[in-house]
Design a protein around this motif. Structure first.
Motif, PDB file in Angstrom:
ATOM      1  N   GLU A  74       0.797  -1.228   0.000  1.00  0.00           N
ATOM      2  CA  GLU A  74       0.000   0.000   0.000  1.00  0.00           C
ATOM      3  C   GLU A  74       0.828   1.275   0.000  1.00  0.00           C
ATOM      4  O   GLU A  74       0.336   2.332  -0.364  1.00  0.00           O
ATOM      5  CB  GLU A  74      -0.917   0.033   1.232  1.00  0.00           C
ATOM      6  N   GLY A  75       2.041   1.204   0.473  1.00  0.00           N
ATOM      7  CA  GLY A  75       2.871   2.401   0.567  1.00  0.00           C
ATOM      8  C   GLY A  75       3.800   2.309   1.756  1.00  0.00           C
ATOM      9  O   GLY A  75       3.965   1.239   2.340  1.00  0.00           O
ATOM     10  N   VAL A  76       4.348   3.449   2.122  1.00  0.00           N
ATOM     11  CA  VAL A  76       5.334   3.469   3.205  1.00  0.00           C
ATOM     12  C   VAL A  76       4.835   4.346   4.346  1.00  0.00           C
ATOM     13  O   VAL A  76       4.150   5.334   4.138  1.00  0.00           O
ATOM     14  CB  VAL A  76       6.719   3.939   2.675  1.00  0.00           C
ATOM     15  N   GLN A  77       5.212   3.942   5.540  1.00  0.00           N
ATOM     16  CA  GLN A  77       4.819   4.630   6.766  1.00  0.00           C
ATOM     17  C   GLN A  77       6.071   4.696   7.647  1.00  0.00           C
ATOM     18  O   GLN A  77       6.940   3.829   7.526  1.00  0.00           O
ATOM     19  CB  GLN A  77       3.719   3.804   7.422  1.00  0.00           C
ATOM     20  N   PRO A  78       6.182   5.671   8.512  1.00  0.00           N
ATOM     21  CA  PRO A  78       7.345   5.698   9.399  1.00  0.00           C
ATOM     22  C   PRO A  78       7.513   4.362  10.130  1.00  0.00           C
ATOM     23  O   PRO A  78       6.522   3.730  10.501  1.00  0.00           O
ATOM     24  CB  PRO A  78       7.031   6.833  10.371  1.00  0.00           C
ATOM     25  N   ILE A  79       8.739   3.933  10.329  1.00  0.00           N
ATOM     26  CA  ILE A  79       9.023   2.651  10.981  1.00  0.00           C
ATOM     27  C   ILE A  79       8.404   2.587  12.372  1.00  0.00           C
ATOM     28  O   ILE A  79       7.989   1.531  12.823  1.00  0.00           O
ATOM     29  CB  ILE A  79      10.547   2.387  11.019  1.00  0.00           C
ATOM     30  N   SER A  80       8.299   3.722  13.032  1.00  0.00           N
ATOM     31  CA  SER A  80       7.693   3.766  14.362  1.00  0.00           C
ATOM     32  C   SER A  80       6.226   3.370  14.322  1.00  0.00           C
ATOM     33  O   SER A  80       5.641   3.031  15.347  1.00  0.00           O
ATOM     34  CB  SER A  80       7.818   5.169  14.945  1.00  0.00           C
ATOM     35  N   GLY A  81       5.614   3.423  13.141  1.00  0.00           N
ATOM     36  CA  GLY A  81       4.183   3.142  13.028  1.00  0.00           C
ATOM     37  C   GLY A  81       3.340   4.378  13.234  1.00  0.00           C
ATOM     38  O   GLY A  81       2.133   4.360  13.028  1.00  0.00           O
ATOM     39  N   LEU A  82       3.979   5.447  13.665  1.00  0.00           N
ATOM     40  CA  LEU A  82       3.265   6.704  13.885  1.00  0.00           C
ATOM     41  C   LEU A  82       3.371   7.566  12.637  1.00  0.00           C
ATOM     42  O   LEU A  82       4.446   7.736  12.089  1.00  0.00           O
ATOM     43  CB  LEU A  82       3.860   7.442  15.090  1.00  0.00           C
ATOM     44  N   GLY A  83       2.285   8.097  12.204  1.00  0.00           N
ATOM     45  CA  GLY A  83       2.307   8.930  11.012  1.00  0.00           C
ATOM     46  C   GLY A  83       1.503   8.307   9.896  1.00  0.00           C
ATOM     47  O   GLY A  83       1.146   7.123   9.927  1.00  0.00           O
ATOM     48  N   ALA A  84       1.228   9.104   8.917  1.00  0.00           N
ATOM     49  CA  ALA A  84       0.351   8.697   7.819  1.00  0.00           C
ATOM     50  C   ALA A  84       1.060   7.771   6.829  1.00  0.00           C
ATOM     51  O   ALA A  84       2.264   7.873   6.613  1.00  0.00           O
ATOM     52  CB  ALA A  84      -0.158   9.931   7.093  1.00  0.00           C
ATOM     53  N   LEU A  85       0.283   6.888   6.249  1.00  0.00           N
ATOM     54  CA  LEU A  85       0.763   6.041   5.164  1.00  0.00           C
ATOM     55  C   LEU A  85       0.901   6.903   3.917  1.00  0.00           C
ATOM     56  O   LEU A  85       0.010   7.678   3.589  1.00  0.00           O
ATOM     57  CB  LEU A  85      -0.246   4.918   4.895  1.00  0.00           C
ATOM     58  N   ARG A  86       2.053   6.802   3.251  1.00  0.00           N
ATOM     59  CA  ARG A  86       2.260   7.550   2.005  1.00  0.00           C
ATOM     60  C   ARG A  86       2.311   6.552   0.868  1.00  0.00           C
ATOM     61  O   ARG A  86       3.196   5.698   0.814  1.00  0.00           O
ATOM     62  CB  ARG A  86       3.571   8.334   2.054  1.00  0.00           C
ATOM     63  N   PRO A  87       1.344   6.639  -0.047  1.00  0.00           N
ATOM     64  CA  PRO A  87       1.380   5.738  -1.202  1.00  0.00           C
ATOM     65  C   PRO A  87       2.652   5.970  -2.026  1.00  0.00           C
ATOM     66  O   PRO A  87       3.208   7.069  -2.033  1.00  0.00           O
ATOM     67  CB  PRO A  87       0.136   6.125  -2.009  1.00  0.00           C
ATOM     68  N   ASP A  91       4.012   4.033  -9.916  1.00  0.00           N
ATOM     69  CA  ASP A  91       3.047   2.938 -10.080  1.00  0.00           C
ATOM     70  C   ASP A  91       2.704   2.737 -11.554  1.00  0.00           C
ATOM     71  O   ASP A  91       1.594   2.350 -11.907  1.00  0.00           O
ATOM     72  CB  ASP A  91       1.784   3.183  -9.257  1.00  0.00           C
ATOM     73  N   ASP A  92       3.676   3.004 -12.416  1.00  0.00           N
ATOM     74  CA  ASP A  92       3.454   2.967 -13.860  1.00  0.00           C
ATOM     75  C   ASP A  92       2.895   1.637 -14.355  1.00  0.00           C
ATOM     76  O   ASP A  92       2.130   1.598 -15.314  1.00  0.00           O
ATOM     77  CB  ASP A  92       4.750   3.272 -14.618  1.00  0.00           C
ATOM     78  N   GLU A  93       3.291   0.539 -13.709  1.00  0.00           N
ATOM     79  CA  GLU A  93       2.849  -0.783 -14.159  1.00  0.00           C
ATOM     80  C   GLU A  93       1.896  -1.429 -13.159  1.00  0.00           C
ATOM     81  O   GLU A  93       1.717  -2.637 -13.156  1.00  0.00           O
ATOM     82  CB  GLU A  93       4.057  -1.691 -14.388  1.00  0.00           C
ATOM     83  N   GLY A  94       1.298  -0.626 -12.303  1.00  0.00           N
ATOM     84  CA  GLY A  94       0.330  -1.145 -11.345  1.00  0.00           C
ATOM     85  C   GLY A  94       0.787  -0.986  -9.913  1.00  0.00           C
ATOM     86  O   GLY A  94       1.913  -0.559  -9.643  1.00  0.00           O
ATOM     87  N   PRO A  95      -0.082  -1.335  -8.967  1.00  0.00           N
ATOM     88  CA  PRO A  95       0.211  -1.113  -7.550  1.00  0.00           C
ATOM     89  C   PRO A  95       1.335  -1.983  -6.985  1.00  0.00           C
ATOM     90  O   PRO A  95       1.871  -1.677  -5.935  1.00  0.00           O
ATOM     91  CB  PRO A  95      -1.122  -1.421  -6.855  1.00  0.00           C
ATOM     92  N   ASP A  96       1.704  -3.057  -7.693  1.00  0.00           N
ATOM     93  CA  ASP A  96       2.798  -3.901  -7.198  1.00  0.00           C
ATOM     94  C   ASP A  96       4.147  -3.505  -7.794  1.00  0.00           C
ATOM     95  O   ASP A  96       5.160  -4.132  -7.503  1.00  0.00           O
ATOM     96  CB  ASP A  96       2.515  -5.378  -7.475  1.00  0.00           C
ATOM     97  N   ASP A  97       4.170  -2.435  -8.602  1.00  0.00           N
ATOM     98  CA  ASP A  97       5.388  -2.026  -9.302  1.00  0.00           C
ATOM     99  C   ASP A  97       6.473  -1.542  -8.339  1.00  0.00           C
ATOM    100  O   ASP A  97       7.563  -2.107  -8.276  1.00  0.00           O
ATOM    101  CB  ASP A  97       5.043  -0.949 -10.333  1.00  0.00           C
ATOM    102  N   MET A  98       6.200  -0.510  -7.585  1.00  0.00           N
ATOM    103  CA  MET A  98       7.222   0.046  -6.687  1.00  0.00           C
ATOM    104  C   MET A  98       7.591  -0.913  -5.561  1.00  0.00           C
ATOM    105  O   MET A  98       8.775  -1.061  -5.253  1.00  0.00           O
ATOM    106  CB  MET A  98       6.777   1.404  -6.134  1.00  0.00           C
ATOM    107  N   PRO A  99       6.628  -1.594  -4.920  1.00  0.00           N
ATOM    108  CA  PRO A  99       7.044  -2.566  -3.901  1.00  0.00           C
ATOM    109  C   PRO A  99       8.018  -3.605  -4.466  1.00  0.00           C
ATOM    110  O   PRO A  99       8.968  -4.001  -3.783  1.00  0.00           O
ATOM    111  CB  PRO A  99       5.732  -3.218  -3.460  1.00  0.00           C
ATOM    112  N   ALA A 100       7.809  -4.025  -5.717  1.00  0.00           N
ATOM    113  CA  ALA A 100       8.710  -5.004  -6.331  1.00  0.00           C
ATOM    114  C   ALA A 100      10.116  -4.431  -6.492  1.00  0.00           C
ATOM    115  O   ALA A 100      11.107  -5.122  -6.247  1.00  0.00           O
ATOM    116  CB  ALA A 100       8.163  -5.451  -7.686  1.00  0.00           C
ATOM    117  N   HIS A 101      10.227  -3.166  -6.881  1.00  0.00           N
ATOM    118  CA  HIS A 101      11.545  -2.539  -7.015  1.00  0.00           C
ATOM    119  C   HIS A 101      12.262  -2.455  -5.668  1.00  0.00           C
ATOM    120  O   HIS A 101      13.473  -2.714  -5.581  1.00  0.00           O
ATOM    121  CB  HIS A 101      11.423  -1.143  -7.627  1.00  0.00           C
TER     122      HIS A 101
END
Length: 149
Positions: A74-87, A91-101
């Motif tokens: 879904e995206g990245v969030q601070p490691i502490s778990g505090l703070g908003a998720l940032r997509p 995502d040029d090839e879909g939602p699994d593109d950046m996580p795969a990289h």
């Protein structure tokens, strides 16, 4: 000393592991080399290579679960778990593109493997895997460079 450079094409079934061990052993057998080094390079930015357990499939499932946990889809969030998720932005090839990289950047895209007496040198419970980080199947190209005698 002799060397051979070739390509290996592998079709994956989507996210998960594809055992390359038999394909690599076949490359060594057909080369006629008995002792040397096999340099394997994955020619993609959304899959990687690993030497890992080949007896218990739970190991590979646990590896996938771990990597999904540290690189969420879904995206990245601070490691502490505090703070908003940032997509992810990319995502040029879909939602699994950046996580795969990211998953590829955290793992390996090349391996150096020894062989002797015409056989890969691996431990009893080891195999060589291509680790697909994308959801759908892909045709993956690998460079196989054999150097030896």
């Amino acid at each position: 000393m002799k060397q051979l450079l070739t390509r290996l094409t592998v079709t994956t079934d989507g996210e998960g592991f594809t055992d390359l061990t038999a394909h690599l052993q076949q490359q060594i057998n057909s080369s006629g080399l008995q002792c040397g080094l096999l340099q394997l390079v994955c020619l993609h930015t959304s899959c990687s290579l690993t030497v890992n357990e080949n007896a218990d499939p739970r190991v590979l499932r646990d590896l996938t679960t771990y990597l999904r946990a540290i690189v969420p889809q879904e995206g990245v969030q601070p490691i502490s778990g505090l703070g908003a998720l940032r997509p992810y932005c990319h995502d040029d090839e879909g939602p699994d593109d950046m996580p795969a990289h990211i998953r590829t950047a955290l793992t390996a895209t090349s391996l150096g493997l020894s062989f002797e007496q015409g056989r890969l040198v691996l431990g009893t419970w080891q195999a060589v895997y291509l680790w697909e980080h994308r959801a759908r199947s892909h045709r993956r190209q690998l460079s196989v460079h054999l150097i030896g005698e």
